[in-house]
Design a protein around this motif. Structure first.
Motif, PDB file in Angstrom:
ATOM      1  N   HIS A  43     104.400  39.999  19.728  1.00  0.00           N
ATOM      2  CA  HIS A  43     104.253  41.301  20.377  1.00  0.00           C
ATOM      3  C   HIS A  43     105.613  41.795  20.910  1.00  0.00           C
ATOM      4  O   HIS A  43     105.981  42.953  20.709  1.00  0.00           O
ATOM      5  CB  HIS A  43     103.226  41.209  21.502  1.00  0.00           C
TER       6      HIS A  43
ATOM      7  N   PHE B 111      96.938  41.643  11.474  1.00  0.00           N
ATOM      8  CA  PHE B 111      97.267  40.889  12.687  1.00  0.00           C
ATOM      9  C   PHE B 111      96.331  39.692  12.844  1.00  0.00           C
ATOM     10  O   PHE B 111      96.765  38.572  13.098  1.00  0.00           O
ATOM     11  CB  PHE B 111      97.178  41.816  13.904  1.00  0.00           C
TER      12      PHE B 111
ATOM     13  N   TRP C  31     101.546  34.739  19.875  1.00  0.00           N
ATOM     14  CA  TRP C  31     101.122  36.131  19.925  1.00  0.00           C
ATOM     15  C   TRP C  31     102.052  36.930  20.836  1.00  0.00           C
ATOM     16  O   TRP C  31     102.485  38.027  20.489  1.00  0.00           O
ATOM     17  CB  TRP C  31      99.675  36.234  20.443  1.00  0.00           C
ATOM     18  N   GLU C  32     102.367  36.370  22.012  1.00  0.00           N
ATOM     19  CA  GLU C  32     103.255  37.070  22.940  1.00  0.00           C
ATOM     20  C   GLU C  32     104.645  37.246  22.336  1.00  0.00           C
ATOM     21  O   GLU C  32     105.271  38.298  22.497  1.00  0.00           O
ATOM     22  CB  GLU C  32     103.323  36.318  24.267  1.00  0.00           C
TER      23      GLU C  32
ATOM     24  N   GLN D 240     107.710  45.098  19.484  1.00  0.00           N
ATOM     25  CA  GLN D 240     108.155  46.214  20.328  1.00  0.00           C
ATOM     26  C   GLN D 240     109.654  46.463  20.160  1.00  0.00           C
ATOM     27  O   GLN D 240     110.084  47.608  20.022  1.00  0.00           O
ATOM     28  CB  GLN D 240     107.834  45.938  21.796  1.00  0.00           C
TER      29      GLN D 240
END
Length: 192
Positions: free
Chosen positions: A118, A85, A114-115, A122
């Protein structure tokens, strides 16, 4: 010397080497994910947009698969997952700077990336865990094609992601080596 001080110092040195070893392995694993994401077949046959966003999404997908695999391992798996990461977002920072993004904007753009990563991780992880190809294809269509028509590419990319996930499950990644299937093979298509 007080009891434990020498031991702490020694562990500190070993911790330094361990961190560097994981960091190097993280870059090696990330590099393999980038190489897999650059397979021209993905763009030519699946119609993944050959744009900055399209490339980011494929790098993110392949990196996610490596991280997912490592997080399921005992130590040092989670530490290597973190190193992968970190390698990805260090690379994103460097690439943004090379593209001429100003120093003041880089941090904000990396945070947005990054968001995005992420959220995608998910969604992809949930779909893979539930073995829900339709959910995975929908998440890929939403992210890779930004909701635009994908001419079936998202469904084939979902098959590819599932195949790569299974393929990675049988590998020991702790040495910094990972072998992805050729994209056409993973998607169930004959190579062009």
């Amino acid at each position: 010397m007080p009891a434990g001080v020498g031991k702490d110092r020694k562990m500190g040195v070993f911790g330094f080497f361990r961190r560097n070893r994981y960091e190097q392995l993280g870059y090696e694993l990330y590099g393999a994910a980038v190489a897999a994401a650059r397979d021209p077949w993905l763009y030519a046959s699946l119609g993944v947009p050959d744009t900055l966003d399209g490339r980011f999404d494929l790098v993110g997908l392949h990196t996610f698969l490596v991280i997912r695999r490592l997080q399921r391992d005992p130590a040092p798996g989670p530490a290597l997952a973190q190193a992968v990461f970190d390698a990805m977002f260090t690379d994103m920072d460097v690439n943004l700077r090379e593209m001429g993004v100003g120093d003041l904007s880089v941090g904000k753009k990396v945070k947005i990336m990054w968001e995005a990563f992420h959220g995608r991780a998910q969604a992809y992880g949930r779909a893979l865990d539930q073995e829900d190809e339709a959910e995975l294809a929908a998440a890929l269509a939403r992210n890779v094609w930004r909701g635009q028509p994908d001419a079936g590419g998202a469904a084939r990319l979902a098959v590819l992601a599932r195949a790569q996930d299974r393929h990675l499950a049988g590998q020991d990644l702790t040495g910094g080596r990972v072998a992805f299937l050729p994209a056409a093979e993973a998607a169930g298509a004959a190579p062009a």
